[in-house]
Structures are given as structure tokens and as C-alpha cells.
Design a protein around this motif. Structure first.
Motif, PDB file in Angstrom:
ATOM      1  N   ASP A 117       0.821  -1.219   0.000  1.00  0.00           N
ATOM      2  CA  ASP A 117       0.000   0.000   0.000  1.00  0.00           C
ATOM      3  C   ASP A 117       0.851   1.264   0.000  1.00  0.00           C
ATOM      4  OD1 ASP A 117      -2.576  -0.877  -0.262  1.00  0.00           O
ATOM      5  OD2 ASP A 117      -3.146  -0.480   1.804  1.00  0.00           O
ATOM      6  N   SER A 118       1.941   1.267   0.778  1.00  0.00           N
ATOM      7  CA  SER A 118       2.758   2.486   0.848  1.00  0.00           C
ATOM      8  C   SER A 118       3.441   2.760  -0.493  1.00  0.00           C
ATOM      9  CB  SER A 118       3.784   2.401   1.973  1.00  0.00           C
ATOM     10  OG  SER A 118       4.676   1.329   1.757  1.00  0.00           O
ATOM     11  N   ASP A 119       3.904   1.711  -1.176  1.00  0.00           N
ATOM     12  CA  ASP A 119       4.513   1.903  -2.496  1.00  0.00           C
ATOM     13  C   ASP A 119       3.476   2.430  -3.486  1.00  0.00           C
ATOM     14  OD1 ASP A 119       6.924   0.876  -1.538  1.00  0.00           O
ATOM     15  OD2 ASP A 119       6.493  -1.147  -2.250  1.00  0.00           O
ATOM     16  N   TYR A 120       2.294   1.828  -3.436  1.00  0.00           N
ATOM     17  CA  TYR A 120       1.220   2.244  -4.332  1.00  0.00           C
ATOM     18  C   TYR A 120       0.807   3.680  -4.037  1.00  0.00           C
ATOM     19  CZ  TYR A 120      -3.220   2.404  -6.720  1.00  0.00           C
ATOM     20  OH  TYR A 120      -4.252   2.771  -7.533  1.00  0.00           O
ATOM     21  N   ALA A 121       0.666   4.012  -2.766  1.00  0.00           N
ATOM     22  CA  ALA A 121       0.278   5.375  -2.381  1.00  0.00           C
ATOM     23  C   ALA A 121       1.322   6.373  -2.871  1.00  0.00           C
ATOM     24  CB  ALA A 121       0.100   5.476  -0.871  1.00  0.00           C
ATOM     25  N   ASN A 122       2.597   6.018  -2.775  1.00  0.00           N
ATOM     26  CA  ASN A 122       3.656   6.913  -3.259  1.00  0.00           C
ATOM     27  C   ASN A 122       3.582   7.092  -4.765  1.00  0.00           C
ATOM     28  OD1 ASN A 122       4.772   7.498  -0.760  1.00  0.00           O
ATOM     29  ND2 ASN A 122       6.164   5.760  -0.836  1.00  0.00           N
ATOM     30  N   GLN A 123       3.337   5.996  -5.485  1.00  0.00           N
ATOM     31  CA  GLN A 123       3.214   6.099  -6.938  1.00  0.00           C
ATOM     32  C   GLN A 123       2.011   6.952  -7.325  1.00  0.00           C
ATOM     33  OE1 GLN A 123       3.152   2.382  -8.977  1.00  0.00           O
ATOM     34  NE2 GLN A 123       5.335   2.052  -8.743  1.00  0.00           N
ATOM     35  N   LEU A 124       0.888   6.705  -6.659  1.00  0.00           N
ATOM     36  CA  LEU A 124      -0.313   7.482  -6.942  1.00  0.00           C
ATOM     37  C   LEU A 124      -0.055   8.957  -6.652  1.00  0.00           C
ATOM     38  CD1 LEU A 124      -3.282   7.727  -7.730  1.00  0.00           C
ATOM     39  CD2 LEU A 124      -3.881   7.110  -5.364  1.00  0.00           C
ATOM     40  N   GLY A 125       0.589   9.246  -5.537  1.00  0.00           N
ATOM     41  CA  GLY A 125       0.907  10.630  -5.186  1.00  0.00           C
ATOM     42  C   GLY A 125       1.803  11.293  -6.214  1.00  0.00           C
ATOM     43  N   ASP A 126       2.808  10.558  -6.697  1.00  0.00           N
ATOM     44  CA  ASP A 126       3.701  11.108  -7.724  1.00  0.00           C
ATOM     45  C   ASP A 126       2.932  11.424  -9.002  1.00  0.00           C
ATOM     46  OD1 ASP A 126       5.840  10.839  -5.979  1.00  0.00           O
ATOM     47  OD2 ASP A 126       6.605   9.005  -6.926  1.00  0.00           O
ATOM     48  N   HIS A 127       2.058  10.498  -9.408  1.00  0.00           N
ATOM     49  CA  HIS A 127       1.257  10.722 -10.620  1.00  0.00           C
ATOM     50  C   HIS A 127       0.328  11.922 -10.430  1.00  0.00           C
ATOM     51  CE1 HIS A 127       2.355   7.321 -13.177  1.00  0.00           C
ATOM     52  NE2 HIS A 127       2.407   6.596 -12.078  1.00  0.00           N
ATOM     53  N   LEU A 128      -0.328  11.996  -9.279  1.00  0.00           N
ATOM     54  CA  LEU A 128      -1.240  13.114  -9.028  1.00  0.00           C
ATOM     55  C   LEU A 128      -0.498  14.441  -9.043  1.00  0.00           C
ATOM     56  CD1 LEU A 128      -3.528  11.597  -6.258  1.00  0.00           C
ATOM     57  CD2 LEU A 128      -4.169  12.127  -8.625  1.00  0.00           C
ATOM     58  N   GLU A 129       0.688  14.454  -8.458  1.00  0.00           N
ATOM     59  CA  GLU A 129       1.479  15.692  -8.443  1.00  0.00           C
ATOM     60  C   GLU A 129       1.798  16.149  -9.860  1.00  0.00           C
ATOM     61  OE1 GLU A 129       5.795  17.139  -6.750  1.00  0.00           O
ATOM     62  OE2 GLU A 129       4.730  15.546  -5.672  1.00  0.00           O
ATOM     63  N   ARG A 130       2.246  15.223 -10.712  1.00  0.00           N
ATOM     64  CA  ARG A 130       2.566  15.589 -12.097  1.00  0.00           C
ATOM     65  C   ARG A 130       1.324  16.058 -12.854  1.00  0.00           C
ATOM     66  NH1 ARG A 130       6.262  11.324 -11.524  1.00  0.00           N
ATOM     67  NH2 ARG A 130       4.824   9.755 -12.329  1.00  0.00           N
ATOM     68  N   ILE A 131       0.207  15.367 -12.635  1.00  0.00           N
ATOM     69  CA  ILE A 131      -1.035  15.723 -13.327  1.00  0.00           C
ATOM     70  C   ILE A 131      -1.493  17.119 -12.912  1.00  0.00           C
ATOM     71  CG2 ILE A 131      -3.491  15.130 -13.478  1.00  0.00           C
ATOM     72  CD1 ILE A 131      -2.509  12.127 -13.232  1.00  0.00           C
ATOM     73  N   LEU A 132      -1.441  17.399 -11.619  1.00  0.00           N
ATOM     74  CA  LEU A 132      -1.857  18.719 -11.133  1.00  0.00           C
ATOM     75  C   LEU A 132      -0.895  19.810 -11.593  1.00  0.00           C
ATOM     76  CD1 LEU A 132      -3.046  17.635  -7.607  1.00  0.00           C
ATOM     77  CD2 LEU A 132      -4.497  18.468  -9.469  1.00  0.00           C
ATOM     78  N   GLU A 133       0.395  19.517 -11.575  1.00  0.00           N
ATOM     79  CA  GLU A 133       1.379  20.498 -12.065  1.00  0.00           C
ATOM     80  C   GLU A 133       1.194  20.752 -13.550  1.00  0.00           C
ATOM     81  OE1 GLU A 133       5.175  18.911 -10.920  1.00  0.00           O
ATOM     82  OE2 GLU A 133       5.019  19.734  -8.891  1.00  0.00           O
ATOM     83  N   GLY A 134       0.649  19.755 -14.268  1.00  0.00           N
ATOM     84  CA  GLY A 134       0.404  19.895 -15.688  1.00  0.00           C
ATOM     85  C   GLY A 134      -0.839  20.709 -16.012  1.00  0.00           C
ATOM     86  N   GLY A 135      -1.553  21.143 -14.990  1.00  0.00           N
ATOM     87  CA  GLY A 135      -2.674  22.033 -15.210  1.00  0.00           C
ATOM     88  C   GLY A 135      -4.051  21.431 -15.015  1.00  0.00           C
ATOM     89  N   ALA A 136      -4.138  20.169 -14.614  1.00  0.00           N
ATOM     90  CA  ALA A 136      -5.459  19.578 -14.376  1.00  0.00           C
ATOM     91  C   ALA A 136      -6.162  20.370 -13.279  1.00  0.00           C
ATOM     92  CB  ALA A 136      -5.330  18.114 -13.972  1.00  0.00           C
ATOM     93  N   ASP A 137      -7.406  20.760 -13.563  1.00  0.00           N
ATOM     94  CA  ASP A 137      -8.114  21.603 -12.603  1.00  0.00           C
ATOM     95  C   ASP A 137      -9.521  21.107 -12.298  1.00  0.00           C
ATOM     96  OD1 ASP A 137      -9.306  22.175 -14.992  1.00  0.00           O
ATOM     97  OD2 ASP A 137      -9.006  24.338 -14.885  1.00  0.00           O
ATOM     98  N   SER A 138      -9.783  19.849 -12.626  1.00  0.00           N
ATOM     99  CA  SER A 138     -11.079  19.253 -12.298  1.00  0.00           C
ATOM    100  C   SER A 138     -10.869  17.768 -12.020  1.00  0.00           C
ATOM    101  CB  SER A 138     -12.069  19.430 -13.447  1.00  0.00           C
ATOM    102  OG  SER A 138     -11.682  18.631 -14.559  1.00  0.00           O
TER     103      SER A 138
END
Length: 59
Positions: free
Chosen positions: A3-24
Motif C-alpha cells: 500500500d505504501s509503495d502504491y500510495a507513493n506512486q499514486l501521489g507522484d502521478h497526481l502531483e505531475r497531473i496537477l502540475e500539468g494544469g489539471a483543474d477538475s
């Protein structure tokens, strides 16, 4: 994957997506589906599956 590895991967993906301008939620889900990271239920991310997974992980 733990779970911790998965949570870290999900967090990394979310960070990149949000930095890329996703706003919804829909844009975030589209970004996750494009990233190749599958939800725990397999298949594709949906707004409901993302919300459920964030709640499960305590985010």
C-alpha cells in the motif's frame, strides 16, 4: 505492491497531473488513465474510484 509503495506512486502521478494544469476531477482522472497506473480494481480510473481510493488511503 505494498500500500505504501502504491500510495507513493499514486501521489507522484497526481502531483505531475496537477502540475500539468489539471483543474477538475475529470481532468485528473483522464491524466491517471493516460499515466498507466491502474486503480486497485483494475481497468480504468473513474471519478468514483479515485475518490474511493483517496479515502481508503486517508488522503
Amino acid at each position: 505492491m505494498h500500500d505504501s509503495d502504491y500510495a507513493n506512486q499514486l501521489g507522484d502521478h497526481l502531483e505531475r497531473i496537477l502540475e500539468g494544469g489539471a483543474d477538475s476531477l475529470e481532468a485528473i482522472v483522464e491524466g491517471l488513465n493516460a499515466s498507466g497506473l491502474e486503480p486497485p480494481t483494475k481497468g480504468r480510473w473513474t471519478p468514483d474510484s479515485l475518490v474511493a481510493e483517496l479515502q481508503r488511503l486517508g488522503a
